[in-house]
Write a protein that holds these residues in place. Structure first.
Motif, PDB file in Angstrom:
ATOM      1  N   GLY A  49       0.786  -1.227   0.000  1.00 40.74           N
ATOM      2  CA  GLY A  49       0.000   0.000   0.000  1.00 40.74           C
ATOM      3  C   GLY A  49       0.813   1.269   0.000  1.00 40.74           C
ATOM      4  O   GLY A  49       0.265   2.363  -0.164  1.00 40.74           O
ATOM      5  N   LEU A  50       2.132   1.152   0.176  1.00 44.48           N
ATOM      6  CA  LEU A  50       3.006   2.319   0.157  1.00 44.48           C
ATOM      7  C   LEU A  50       3.792   2.356  -1.142  1.00 44.48           C
ATOM      8  O   LEU A  50       4.068   1.312  -1.734  1.00 44.48           O
ATOM      9  CB  LEU A  50       3.971   2.291   1.346  1.00 44.48           C
ATOM     10  CG  LEU A  50       3.344   2.447   2.728  1.00 44.48           C
ATOM     11  CD1 LEU A  50       4.404   2.287   3.811  1.00 44.48           C
ATOM     12  CD2 LEU A  50       2.637   3.795   2.861  1.00 44.48           C
ATOM     13  N   PRO A  51       4.199   3.554  -1.590  1.00 45.42           N
ATOM     14  CA  PRO A  51       4.993   3.635  -2.819  1.00 45.42           C
ATOM     15  C   PRO A  51       6.309   2.879  -2.661  1.00 45.42           C
ATOM     16  O   PRO A  51       6.952   2.965  -1.608  1.00 45.42           O
ATOM     17  CB  PRO A  51       5.239   5.143  -2.977  1.00 45.42           C
ATOM     18  CG  PRO A  51       4.203   5.809  -2.138  1.00 45.42           C
ATOM     19  CD  PRO A  51       3.908   4.875  -1.008  1.00 45.42           C
ATOM     20  N   PRO A  52       6.739   2.154  -3.674  1.00 47.96           N
ATOM     21  CA  PRO A  52       7.994   1.387  -3.558  1.00 47.96           C
ATOM     22  C   PRO A  52       9.207   2.251  -3.238  1.00 47.96           C
ATOM     23  O   PRO A  52      10.172   1.764  -2.637  1.00 47.96           O
ATOM     24  CB  PRO A  52       8.125   0.729  -4.934  1.00 47.96           C
ATOM     25  CG  PRO A  52       6.746   0.687  -5.483  1.00 47.96           C
ATOM     26  CD  PRO A  52       6.061   1.913  -4.960  1.00 47.96           C
ATOM     27  N   ASP A  53       9.172   3.519  -3.634  1.00 46.13           N
ATOM     28  CA  ASP A  53      10.328   4.400  -3.416  1.00 46.13           C
ATOM     29  C   ASP A  53      10.200   5.217  -2.135  1.00 46.13           C
ATOM     30  O   ASP A  53      10.930   6.192  -1.945  1.00 46.13           O
ATOM     31  CB  ASP A  53      10.515   5.333  -4.617  1.00 46.13           C
ATOM     32  CG  ASP A  53       9.351   6.312  -4.795  1.00 46.13           C
ATOM     33  OD1 ASP A  53       8.284   6.112  -4.166  1.00 46.13           O
ATOM     34  OD2 ASP A  53       9.508   7.291  -5.563  1.00 46.13           O
ATOM     35  N   ILE A  54       9.316   4.830  -1.227  1.00 45.43           N
ATOM     36  CA  ILE A  54       9.062   5.630  -0.032  1.00 45.43           C
ATOM     37  C   ILE A  54      10.323   5.841   0.798  1.00 45.43           C
ATOM     38  O   ILE A  54      10.552   6.913   1.363  1.00 45.43           O
ATOM     39  CB  ILE A  54       7.951   4.985   0.834  1.00 45.43           C
ATOM     40  CG1 ILE A  54       7.566   5.875   2.010  1.00 45.43           C
ATOM     41  CG2 ILE A  54       8.369   3.603   1.332  1.00 45.43           C
ATOM     42  CD1 ILE A  54       6.871   7.147   1.612  1.00 45.43           C
TER      43      ILE A  54
END
Length: 210
Positions: A49-54
């Protein structure tokens, strides 16, 4: 005091902060230059659910708390948990950093760290930076044992900055929700071993004096 160039090597984003965040603040306050290179943003370990680049975004906030200039940050693209496969490319990347940055002191995971990625960074750093002072920082949950031979006294301001830098990794808080207690208790323990209020402790892998 001779101003030095420090290079902190983190296998993954946030490892350097956990290992020596308070010392980074102290070194910068003393007028030294600190560079930080993380070899992976651990995209495969980011929660659903989070951006891969977080983590690439969160590390920018984390180093700002510590006082590291954004131009002194590098985040590479090595695949998490595959560092043994990429060992030669990692070594070549480190050689490039050595030529570009010319560090006096390099901070790496301790040689007792059992995580496969951390182990590669520690071993290859010795090959790439063997003419520099090399300090091995501790990640306690990765170590079966540890040989701590350098205790760096830090103050409450440095320690609070370390806590704040870890807090910048909001995507990772679930892994250690009690992280302020972990950081503070370890600093108290290491300080008590040498008669200080707080300290971060390191394995001296190599010590070089010019």
């Amino acid at each position: 005091m001779h101003k030095k160039v420090y290079l902190v090597l983190g296998p993954h984003t946030d490892d350097g902060e956990w290992g020596c965040g308070a010392s980074i603040v102290k070194w910068i306050k003393e007028g030294h230059t600190v560079h930080y290179a993380a070899f992976s943003a651990a995209e495969e370990s980011v929660p659903d659910g989070l951006p891969p680049d977080i983590l690439r975004k969160e590390i920018v906030d984390a180093i700002a708390v510590l006082g590291i200039a954004i131009e002194n940050l590098k985040v590479f693209t090595f695949r998490v948990r595959h560092f043994p496969r990429d060992r030669q490319e990692i070594l070549e990347t480190m050689v490039g950093l050595r030529k570009q940055i010319k560090p006096d002191v390099v901070a790496v995971p301790s040689s007792f760290d059992t995580h496969q990625d951390h182990e590669v960074i520690s071993q290859e750093a010795f090959r790439a930076f063997k003419r520099c002072t090399i300090l091995g920082y501790e990640i306690p949950w990765n170590n079966r044992r540890i040989d701590l031979t350098f205790f760096n006294g830090v103050d409450r301001i440095c320690l609070d900055a370390k806590v704040a830098s870890i807090a910048a990794y909001k995507s990772q808080i679930f892994r250690a929700p009690n992280f302020p207690d972990l950081i503070n208790s370890l600093a108290i323990q290491r300080g008590s071993q040498v008669g200080l209020d707080f300290a971060e402790a390191f394995e001296v892998i190599r010590w070089v004096e010019n």
